[in-house]
Design a protein around this motif. Structure first.
Motif, PDB file in Angstrom:
ATOM      1  N   LYS A 151       0.829  -1.196   0.000  1.00 55.69           N
ATOM      2  CA  LYS A 151       0.000   0.000   0.000  1.00 55.69           C
ATOM      3  C   LYS A 151       0.871   1.256   0.000  1.00 55.69           C
ATOM      4  O   LYS A 151       1.885   1.329   0.702  1.00 55.69           O
ATOM      5  CB  LYS A 151      -0.897  -0.014   1.240  1.00 55.69           C
ATOM      6  N   ASP A 152       0.468   2.246  -0.801  1.00 50.20           N
ATOM      7  CA  ASP A 152       1.234   3.487  -0.881  1.00 50.20           C
ATOM      8  C   ASP A 152       1.176   4.254   0.437  1.00 50.20           C
ATOM      9  O   ASP A 152       0.262   4.079   1.251  1.00 50.20           O
ATOM     10  CB  ASP A 152       0.694   4.387  -1.998  1.00 50.20           C
ATOM     11  N   ILE A 153       2.150   5.131   0.623  1.00 46.59           N
ATOM     12  CA  ILE A 153       2.187   6.000   1.792  1.00 46.59           C
ATOM     13  C   ILE A 153       1.106   7.068   1.645  1.00 46.59           C
ATOM     14  O   ILE A 153       1.082   7.806   0.661  1.00 46.59           O
ATOM     15  CB  ILE A 153       3.567   6.663   1.941  1.00 46.59           C
ATOM     16  N   GLU A 154       0.203   7.162   2.612  1.00 47.30           N
ATOM     17  CA  GLU A 154      -0.924   8.092   2.511  1.00 47.30           C
ATOM     18  C   GLU A 154      -0.527   9.525   2.854  1.00 47.30           C
ATOM     19  O   GLU A 154      -0.883  10.460   2.149  1.00 47.30           O
ATOM     20  CB  GLU A 154      -2.059   7.630   3.433  1.00 47.30           C
ATOM     21  N   ASP A 155       0.197   9.706   3.919  1.00 48.76           N
ATOM     22  CA  ASP A 155       0.589  11.053   4.348  1.00 48.76           C
ATOM     23  C   ASP A 155       2.058  11.026   4.738  1.00 48.76           C
ATOM     24  O   ASP A 155       2.409  10.727   5.871  1.00 48.76           O
ATOM     25  CB  ASP A 155      -0.265  11.513   5.533  1.00 48.76           C
ATOM     26  N   ILE A 156       2.922  11.331   3.778  1.00 49.38           N
ATOM     27  CA  ILE A 156       4.363  11.210   4.008  1.00 49.38           C
ATOM     28  C   ILE A 156       4.874  12.239   5.013  1.00 49.38           C
ATOM     29  O   ILE A 156       5.920  12.064   5.625  1.00 49.38           O
ATOM     30  CB  ILE A 156       5.116  11.337   2.662  1.00 49.38           C
TER      31      ILE A 156
ATOM     32  N   LYS B 169       0.497   8.062  15.718  1.00 47.92           N
ATOM     33  CA  LYS B 169      -0.357   8.354  14.571  1.00 47.92           C
ATOM     34  C   LYS B 169      -0.071   7.331  13.481  1.00 47.92           C
ATOM     35  O   LYS B 169       1.052   7.213  13.010  1.00 47.92           O
ATOM     36  CB  LYS B 169      -0.093   9.765  14.044  1.00 47.92           C
ATOM     37  N   THR B 170      -1.084   6.561  13.088  1.00 43.05           N
ATOM     38  CA  THR B 170      -0.884   5.525  12.085  1.00 43.05           C
ATOM     39  C   THR B 170      -2.146   5.346  11.262  1.00 43.05           C
ATOM     40  O   THR B 170      -3.260   5.589  11.740  1.00 43.05           O
ATOM     41  CB  THR B 170      -0.499   4.183  12.756  1.00 43.05           C
ATOM     42  N   THR B 171      -1.962   4.932  10.021  1.00 47.73           N
ATOM     43  CA  THR B 171      -3.092   4.621   9.141  1.00 47.73           C
ATOM     44  C   THR B 171      -3.212   3.116   8.920  1.00 47.73           C
ATOM     45  O   THR B 171      -4.104   2.669   8.221  1.00 47.73           O
ATOM     46  CB  THR B 171      -2.921   5.318   7.781  1.00 47.73           C
ATOM     47  N   LYS B 172      -2.296   2.334   9.537  1.00 45.76           N
ATOM     48  CA  LYS B 172      -2.291   0.880   9.346  1.00 45.76           C
ATOM     49  C   LYS B 172      -3.297   0.210  10.279  1.00 45.76           C
ATOM     50  O   LYS B 172      -3.534   0.667  11.404  1.00 45.76           O
ATOM     51  CB  LYS B 172      -0.897   0.311   9.595  1.00 45.76           C
ATOM     52  N   LEU B 173      -3.844  -0.892   9.809  1.00 48.00           N
ATOM     53  CA  LEU B 173      -4.783  -1.643  10.627  1.00 48.00           C
ATOM     54  C   LEU B 173      -4.094  -2.277  11.833  1.00 48.00           C
ATOM     55  O   LEU B 173      -4.658  -2.364  12.917  1.00 48.00           O
ATOM     56  CB  LEU B 173      -5.460  -2.740   9.777  1.00 48.00           C
ATOM     57  N   LYS B 174      -2.839  -2.719  11.628  1.00 47.57           N
ATOM     58  CA  LYS B 174      -2.104  -3.375  12.701  1.00 47.57           C
ATOM     59  C   LYS B 174      -1.131  -2.426  13.403  1.00 47.57           C
ATOM     60  O   LYS B 174      -0.416  -2.830  14.294  1.00 47.57           O
ATOM     61  CB  LYS B 174      -1.313  -4.567  12.143  1.00 47.57           C
ATOM     62  N   GLY B 175      -1.083  -1.199  12.994  1.00 49.16           N
ATOM     63  CA  GLY B 175      -0.069  -0.281  13.506  1.00 49.16           C
ATOM     64  C   GLY B 175      -0.396   0.246  14.895  1.00 49.16           C
ATOM     65  O   GLY B 175      -1.552   0.371  15.275  1.00 49.16           O
ATOM     66  N   HIS B 176       0.668   0.561  15.658  1.00 50.87           N
ATOM     67  CA  HIS B 176       0.501   1.167  16.966  1.00 50.87           C
ATOM     68  C   HIS B 176       1.066   2.583  16.997  1.00 50.87           C
ATOM     69  O   HIS B 176       1.017   3.256  18.031  1.00 50.87           O
ATOM     70  CB  HIS B 176       1.170   0.311  18.056  1.00 50.87           C
TER      71      HIS B 176
ATOM     72  N   ALA C 274      11.808   8.351   3.623  1.00 48.32           N
ATOM     73  CA  ALA C 274      10.800   7.571   2.908  1.00 48.32           C
ATOM     74  C   ALA C 274      10.615   8.156   1.521  1.00 48.32           C
ATOM     75  O   ALA C 274      10.801   9.348   1.303  1.00 48.32           O
ATOM     76  CB  ALA C 274       9.474   7.581   3.661  1.00 48.32           C
ATOM     77  N   ASN C 275      10.250   7.290   0.568  1.00 43.11           N
ATOM     78  CA  ASN C 275      10.011   7.730  -0.809  1.00 43.11           C
ATOM     79  C   ASN C 275       8.815   6.970  -1.349  1.00 43.11           C
ATOM     80  O   ASN C 275       8.730   5.750  -1.200  1.00 43.11           O
ATOM     81  CB  ASN C 275      11.254   7.463  -1.671  1.00 43.11           C
ATOM     82  N   ASN C 276       7.909   7.706  -1.960  1.00 46.84           N
ATOM     83  CA  ASN C 276       6.691   7.077  -2.475  1.00 46.84           C
ATOM     84  C   ASN C 276       6.619   7.149  -4.000  1.00 46.84           C
ATOM     85  O   ASN C 276       5.597   6.858  -4.592  1.00 46.84           O
ATOM     86  CB  ASN C 276       5.463   7.767  -1.873  1.00 46.84           C
ATOM     87  N   THR C 277       7.719   7.569  -4.636  1.00 50.40           N
ATOM     88  CA  THR C 277       7.766   7.656  -6.095  1.00 50.40           C
ATOM     89  C   THR C 277       8.968   6.891  -6.610  1.00 50.40           C
ATOM     90  O   THR C 277       9.969   6.741  -5.915  1.00 50.40           O
ATOM     91  CB  THR C 277       7.873   9.128  -6.553  1.00 50.40           C
ATOM     92  N   GLN C 278       8.895   6.397  -7.818  1.00 44.79           N
ATOM     93  CA  GLN C 278       9.970   5.624  -8.452  1.00 44.79           C
ATOM     94  C   GLN C 278      10.401   4.459  -7.561  1.00 44.79           C
ATOM     95  O   GLN C 278      11.574   4.210  -7.337  1.00 44.79           O
ATOM     96  CB  GLN C 278      11.176   6.533  -8.750  1.00 44.79           C
ATOM     97  N   GLY C 279       9.428   3.751  -7.056  1.00 47.69           N
ATOM     98  CA  GLY C 279       9.688   2.617  -6.178  1.00 47.69           C
ATOM     99  C   GLY C 279       9.561   3.023  -4.729  1.00 47.69           C
ATOM    100  O   GLY C 279      10.370   3.781  -4.210  1.00 47.69           O
TER     101      GLY C 279
END
Length: 368
Positions: A311-316, A324-331, A351-356
């Motif tokens: 899944k892509d990074i929602e809010d880098i 603060k997490t958007t993951k279902l399993k995240g703490h 973190a990088n969400n473009t070009q891989g």
């Protein structure tokens, strides 16, 4: 005879007129030094009067320029300060506002009544609004305290989380021990269930460890270690971490030297990044997960970069914010703690969400 009398009368009127004119000029110039005026200004000396008026005009221009310069200075200061500033006239009309105030929608509608200080939400941020009156003007300032309130909230959450982690650690330790004993006593058909229990317990232990470490702060005791040891540690995480999709993991160890790190802390950071990649694959739309773990040297740094096709990074911009997490399993502590560990090693977490899509931790190389 009549002509002579008339001429004498005109001379007398002219003299009275000149005396009256002199009196008026004396009143207008009464603030100036009288001795200086007597030395420079004689009755009928028009040029001296013009020179004096010229000097008065120059002085007025000078005062006007100084006033304008002072006004520009004050406005520049008001633009530089971090607060939004608004000034109202006595009738409620706007007298002045700086750019921060004009960009803050809703500030002009704020009504704090007779209060001199109040906190309120404006444009999804928390502001401290302060008001005072000076010479028939009401001055209102708005200070953004969102970050301060966030830090207070994190501090409170950290204290509560640390307390809960301490309370949970002992029973989880007992469960882990019992699960290890149980795995040696059950038959083959039940072994898979026990293994899943052990994986779940391992996940809780990892959260507890991260919470306690985050709450007390990170201090690195750096020593030289082989990357091969960390490769084995990551392989162990892959085998123990629970996931449902098929995931192919590839290692690329282009760097073969030592890395100067606190082994336990660096291991935790690598584990967090790897687990984050696994969770992203679990929540993503891909049928088969792909993870590539690369170690290489770049600009005198040892870089561990972990790619995933999840899944892509929602809010880098808020990735490394604690709790603060958007993951279902995240703490909400894994990446925040990893960033603390990177900083404790004079490194950085990116973190990088473009070009891989990837996460990477950079640590300075061992100096020979």
């Amino acid at each position: 005879m009549k002509k002579a009398h008339k001429k004498k009368k005109d001379i007398k009127k002219k003299k009275l007129y000149q005396e009256e004119k002199l009196t008026r000029n004396t009143i207008l110039l009464e603030d100036y030094n009288k001795e200086e005026l007597q030395n420079t200004l004689e009755l009928g000396d028009t040029q001296s009067l013009l020179n004096l008026l010229h000097e008065l005009i120059l002085q007025s221009y000078k005062i006007e320029k100084e006033f304008k310069d002072f006004k520009v200075l004050i406005e520049s200061i008001l633009e530089m300060i971090p607060q939004a500033v608004v000034v109202f006239n006595d009738n409620g009309s706007l007298f002045y506002q700086n750019k921060k105030a004009s960009n803050l929608k809703g500030l002009l509608e704020v009504d704090i009544g007779d209060l001199s200080e109040v906190e309120m939400k404006i444009d999804n941020n928390t502001f401290l609004i302060q008001s005072s009156r000076v010479s028939h003007k009401q001055i209102i300032t708005a200070t953004n305290i969102t970050e301060q309130k966030r830090q207070e909230r994190l501090a409170n959450m950290g204290q509560v989380s640390a307390h809960l982690a301490h309370e949970i650690r002992n029973p989880i330790g007992s469960l882990s021990l019992l699960a290890g004993v149980l795995s040696k006593r059950v038959d083959e058909s039940s072994l898979e269930i026990v293994d899943e229990m052990k994986k779940s317990i391992w996940r809780v232990e990892r959260i507890i460890k991260s919470t306690l470490l985050f709450s007390k702060g990170v201090q690195a005791n750096k020593q030289a270690h082989k990357l091969q040891d960390f490769k084995q540690s990551l392989e162990r995480v892959i085998s123990e971490y629970g996931y449902t999709k098929e995931i192919n993991v590839v290692f690329d160890l282009a760097y073969q030297g030592d890395v100067l790190v606190d082994f336990s802390l660096y291991e935790i950071a690598l584990h967090n990044i790897l687990c984050n990649a696994i969770d992203a694959i679990e929540e993503g739309e891909c049928e088969t997960g792909e993870i590539k773990i690369c170690f290489f040297e770049h600009k005198n740094n040892v870089v561990c970069r972990i790619y995933d096709n999840g899944k892509d990074i929602e809010d880098i911009h808020s990735l490394f914010e604690a709790f603060k997490t958007t993951k279902l399993k995240g703490h909400g502590l894994g990446l925040a703690l990893s960033q603390q560990i990177a900083l404790a090693h004079n490194g950085e977490l990116n973190a990088n969400n473009t070009q891989g899509k990837f996460f990477e931790i950079r640590i300075p190389c061992v100096v020979a």
